[in-house]
Design a protein around this motif. Structure first.
Motif, PDB file in Angstrom:
ATOM      1  N   ILE A 166       0.827  -1.206   0.000  1.00  0.00           N
ATOM      2  CA  ILE A 166       0.000   0.000   0.000  1.00  0.00           C
ATOM      3  C   ILE A 166       0.863   1.259   0.000  1.00  0.00           C
ATOM      4  O   ILE A 166       0.565   2.241  -0.691  1.00  0.00           O
ATOM      5  N   LYS A 167       1.970   1.223   0.747  1.00  0.00           N
ATOM      6  CA  LYS A 167       2.848   2.393   0.828  1.00  0.00           C
ATOM      7  C   LYS A 167       3.507   2.716  -0.504  1.00  0.00           C
ATOM      8  O   LYS A 167       3.978   3.837  -0.720  1.00  0.00           O
ATOM      9  N   LYS A 168       3.549   1.765  -1.410  1.00  0.00           N
ATOM     10  CA  LYS A 168       4.142   1.991  -2.736  1.00  0.00           C
ATOM     11  C   LYS A 168       3.223   2.786  -3.652  1.00  0.00           C
ATOM     12  O   LYS A 168       3.647   3.230  -4.724  1.00  0.00           O
ATOM     13  N   ILE A 169       1.959   2.973  -3.246  1.00  0.00           N
ATOM     14  CA  ILE A 169       0.985   3.674  -4.087  1.00  0.00           C
ATOM     15  C   ILE A 169       0.478   4.900  -3.336  1.00  0.00           C
ATOM     16  O   ILE A 169      -0.421   4.812  -2.492  1.00  0.00           O
ATOM     17  N   PRO A 170       1.067   6.067  -3.611  1.00  0.00           N
ATOM     18  CA  PRO A 170       0.726   7.294  -2.864  1.00  0.00           C
ATOM     19  C   PRO A 170      -0.749   7.674  -2.954  1.00  0.00           C
ATOM     20  O   PRO A 170      -1.263   8.365  -2.055  1.00  0.00           O
ATOM     21  N   ASP A 171      -1.440   7.242  -4.006  1.00  0.00           N
ATOM     22  CA  ASP A 171      -2.845   7.622  -4.167  1.00  0.00           C
ATOM     23  C   ASP A 171      -3.743   7.015  -3.087  1.00  0.00           C
ATOM     24  O   ASP A 171      -4.840   7.517  -2.828  1.00  0.00           O
ATOM     25  N   ILE A 172      -3.294   5.920  -2.465  1.00  0.00           N
ATOM     26  CA  ILE A 172      -4.133   5.247  -1.459  1.00  0.00           C
ATOM     27  C   ILE A 172      -4.080   6.028  -0.149  1.00  0.00           C
ATOM     28  O   ILE A 172      -3.008   6.241   0.427  1.00  0.00           O
ATOM     29  N   LYS A 173      -5.255   6.467   0.312  1.00  0.00           N
ATOM     30  CA  LYS A 173      -5.363   7.212   1.556  1.00  0.00           C
ATOM     31  C   LYS A 173      -6.027   6.333   2.633  1.00  0.00           C
ATOM     32  O   LYS A 173      -6.598   5.286   2.339  1.00  0.00           O
ATOM     33  N   ILE A 174      -5.928   6.798   3.868  1.00  0.00           N
ATOM     34  CA  ILE A 174      -6.521   6.041   4.977  1.00  0.00           C
ATOM     35  C   ILE A 174      -8.005   5.774   4.729  1.00  0.00           C
ATOM     36  O   ILE A 174      -8.524   4.710   5.067  1.00  0.00           O
ATOM     37  N   MET A 175      -8.675   6.750   4.100  1.00  0.00           N
ATOM     38  CA  MET A 175     -10.111   6.596   3.845  1.00  0.00           C
ATOM     39  C   MET A 175     -10.411   5.439   2.880  1.00  0.00           C
ATOM     40  O   MET A 175     -11.555   4.985   2.786  1.00  0.00           O
ATOM     41  N   ASP A 176      -9.399   4.962   2.159  1.00  0.00           N
ATOM     42  CA  ASP A 176      -9.599   3.864   1.216  1.00  0.00           C
ATOM     43  C   ASP A 176      -9.431   2.489   1.862  1.00  0.00           C
ATOM     44  O   ASP A 176      -9.751   1.461   1.247  1.00  0.00           O
ATOM     45  N   TYR A 177      -8.935   2.461   3.076  1.00  0.00           N
ATOM     46  CA  TYR A 177      -8.601   1.181   3.703  1.00  0.00           C
ATOM     47  C   TYR A 177      -9.816   0.258   3.859  1.00  0.00           C
ATOM     48  O   TYR A 177      -9.725  -0.946   3.658  1.00  0.00           O
ATOM     49  N   GLN A 178     -10.955   0.850   4.231  1.00  0.00           N
ATOM     50  CA  GLN A 178     -12.131   0.015   4.478  1.00  0.00           C
ATOM     51  C   GLN A 178     -12.570  -0.713   3.209  1.00  0.00           C
ATOM     52  O   GLN A 178     -12.927  -1.889   3.241  1.00  0.00           O
ATOM     53  N   ASN A 179     -12.534   0.000   2.070  1.00  0.00           N
ATOM     54  CA  ASN A 179     -12.906  -0.644   0.801  1.00  0.00           C
ATOM     55  C   ASN A 179     -11.942  -1.773   0.449  1.00  0.00           C
ATOM     56  O   ASN A 179     -12.351  -2.817  -0.083  1.00  0.00           O
ATOM     57  N   LEU A 180     -10.668  -1.577   0.764  1.00  0.00           N
ATOM     58  CA  LEU A 180      -9.681  -2.629   0.505  1.00  0.00           C
ATOM     59  C   LEU A 180      -9.965  -3.846   1.384  1.00  0.00           C
ATOM     60  O   LEU A 180      -9.888  -4.989   0.921  1.00  0.00           O
ATOM     61  N   LYS A 181     -10.312  -3.607   2.648  1.00  0.00           N
ATOM     62  CA  LYS A 181     -10.636  -4.706   3.555  1.00  0.00           C
ATOM     63  C   LYS A 181     -11.850  -5.498   3.075  1.00  0.00           C
ATOM     64  O   LYS A 181     -11.960  -6.697   3.320  1.00  0.00           O
ATOM     65  N   GLY A 183     -12.467  -6.095   0.027  1.00  0.00           N
ATOM     66  CA  GLY A 183     -12.116  -6.842  -1.182  1.00  0.00           C
ATOM     67  C   GLY A 183     -12.199  -6.059  -2.477  1.00  0.00           C
ATOM     68  O   GLY A 183     -12.071  -6.649  -3.570  1.00  0.00           O
ATOM     69  N   LYS A 184     -12.389  -4.746  -2.396  1.00  0.00           N
ATOM     70  CA  LYS A 184     -12.528  -3.946  -3.611  1.00  0.00           C
ATOM     71  C   LYS A 184     -11.165  -3.594  -4.209  1.00  0.00           C
ATOM     72  O   LYS A 184     -10.183  -3.411  -3.487  1.00  0.00           O
ATOM     73  N   GLU A 185     -11.126  -3.506  -5.529  1.00  0.00           N
ATOM     74  CA  GLU A 185      -9.898  -3.097  -6.211  1.00  0.00           C
ATOM     75  C   GLU A 185      -9.704  -1.590  -6.039  1.00  0.00           C
ATOM     76  O   GLU A 185     -10.638  -0.873  -5.669  1.00  0.00           O
ATOM     77  N   PHE A 186      -8.480  -1.120  -6.326  1.00  0.00           N
ATOM     78  CA  PHE A 186      -8.207   0.310  -6.176  1.00  0.00           C
ATOM     79  C   PHE A 186      -7.861   0.909  -7.535  1.00  0.00           C
ATOM     80  O   PHE A 186      -7.069   0.346  -8.301  1.00  0.00           O
ATOM     81  N   LYS A 187      -8.489   2.050  -7.805  1.00  0.00           N
ATOM     82  CA  LYS A 187      -8.227   2.777  -9.053  1.00  0.00           C
ATOM     83  C   LYS A 187      -7.390   4.016  -8.750  1.00  0.00           C
ATOM     84  O   LYS A 187      -7.785   4.868  -7.955  1.00  0.00           O
TER      85      LYS A 187
END
Length: 305
Positions: A166-181, A183-187
């Motif tokens: 996750i740290k390798k992708i600066p676009d991912i913010k704390i607010m995105d963590y729940q969607n990742l948990k 099982g959602k993909e990240f754009k």
């Protein structure tokens, strides 16, 4: 969080002795401590196992034969004398509430804590408890009186974040963590799709435990306990006493093994031994003729799911 485990407090039938203790066990699952049956002397066994009384808030009683609940009033009294204020829920056949109330009425005891009685009377496989972490079902058994087994099953957990990726992708913010948990993909901001499996780990395996005591050899149990990680099935007698098992509403070790094999469970624990068989390894030996992963349960021993 601790691993899910089962601690046997007692695993013999009927009369307690210096060595043999009637049915009682503690299931630790998802942070809960469930007491299953409460034969005479259970609170002493709880102390020997170093299990904290105040962690017990749910008690499950299979049926109203004394070797499965005669220790309960003593335990409830001890809770009171220790100053307990936390409420407790008891899941048990109809009638136990009356037994408990009569005792405390005539001993002029007003408990410092409340008891929520969930009275069981159905002959169907039913969900009797559920929260965000676990669900529990009653399993109809075949005995001389109304009796239930219990199925404890964890609910699926969220996926675990792979913070290194996750740290390798600066676009991912704390607010995105729940969607990742979930099982959602990240754009990413430039439109790239990052697969969820690259950013998360699989959640822990869902575990399950089934308790089936007391019961005759009863094939309808199988559909309710398919693929459980651990099955505790009574084996009061060896096959040389099969006729006695039939007459008393109990099972033999090889019958318990047959149920385990047909249900394709991961592991079978035997218990509720008749005192006429002092060597419990005889039960294990007999069951292994049918089902390979079987163990004769022993008091104060812990088994991990």
């Amino acid at each position: 969080m601790k691993k899910s485990s089962l601690t046997i407090l007692g695993c013999h039938s009927s009369i307690p002795t210096k060595k043999f203790h009637p049915t009682a066990q503690i299931l630790e699952m998802k942070g809960y401590s469930f007491l299953i049956d409460c034969g005479e002397g259970t609170q002493v066994q709880l102390r020997k196992a170093k299990i904290k009384f105040n962690r017990i808030i749910h008690i499950f009683i299979s049926h109203l034969h004394g070797d499965h609940f005669f220790g309960l009033i003593g335990l409830l009294s001890t809770f009171h004398l220790l100053g307990r204020e936390k409420s407790i829920t008891i899941y048990a056949p109809k009638g136990l509430k009356e037994i408990i109330n009569v005792h405390f009425k005539w001993s002029y005891t007003r408990l410092k804590y409340s008891i929520d009685h969930i009275e069981l009377s159905s002959h169907k496989f039913e969900k009797i408890m559920e929260n965000e972490k676990i669900e529990i079902f009653s399993i109809p058994l075949k005995h001389r009186i109304y009796a239930n087994g219990f199925l404890f099953r964890e609910k699926p957990s969220s996926r675990k974040l792979n913070m290194e990726e996750i740290k390798k992708i600066p676009d991912i913010k704390i607010m995105d963590y729940q969607n990742l948990k979930l099982g959602k993909e990240f754009k990413t901001n430039d439109g790239r799709i990052i697969p969820n499996q690259k950013l998360t780990f699989d959640p822990p395996k869902i575990l399950s435990y089934a308790f089936c005591s007391d019961t005759s050899f009863y094939l309808p149990i199988i559909e309710h306990i398919k693929y459980v990680d651990l099955l505790y099935h009574e084996s009061t007698f060896l096959k040389i006493e099969e006729e006695r098992a039939i007459n008393t509403g109990h099972s033999t070790a090889n019958q318990a093994a047959y149920i385990a094999k047909k249900a394709e469970v991961k592991k079978l624990l035997l218990g509720h031994y008749s005192n006429r068989f002092p060597n419990i390894k005889e039960f294990e030996k007999e069951a292994k003729e049918i089902f390979f992963n079987v163990e004769a349960s022993e008091p104060l021993k812990t088994y991990y799911l």
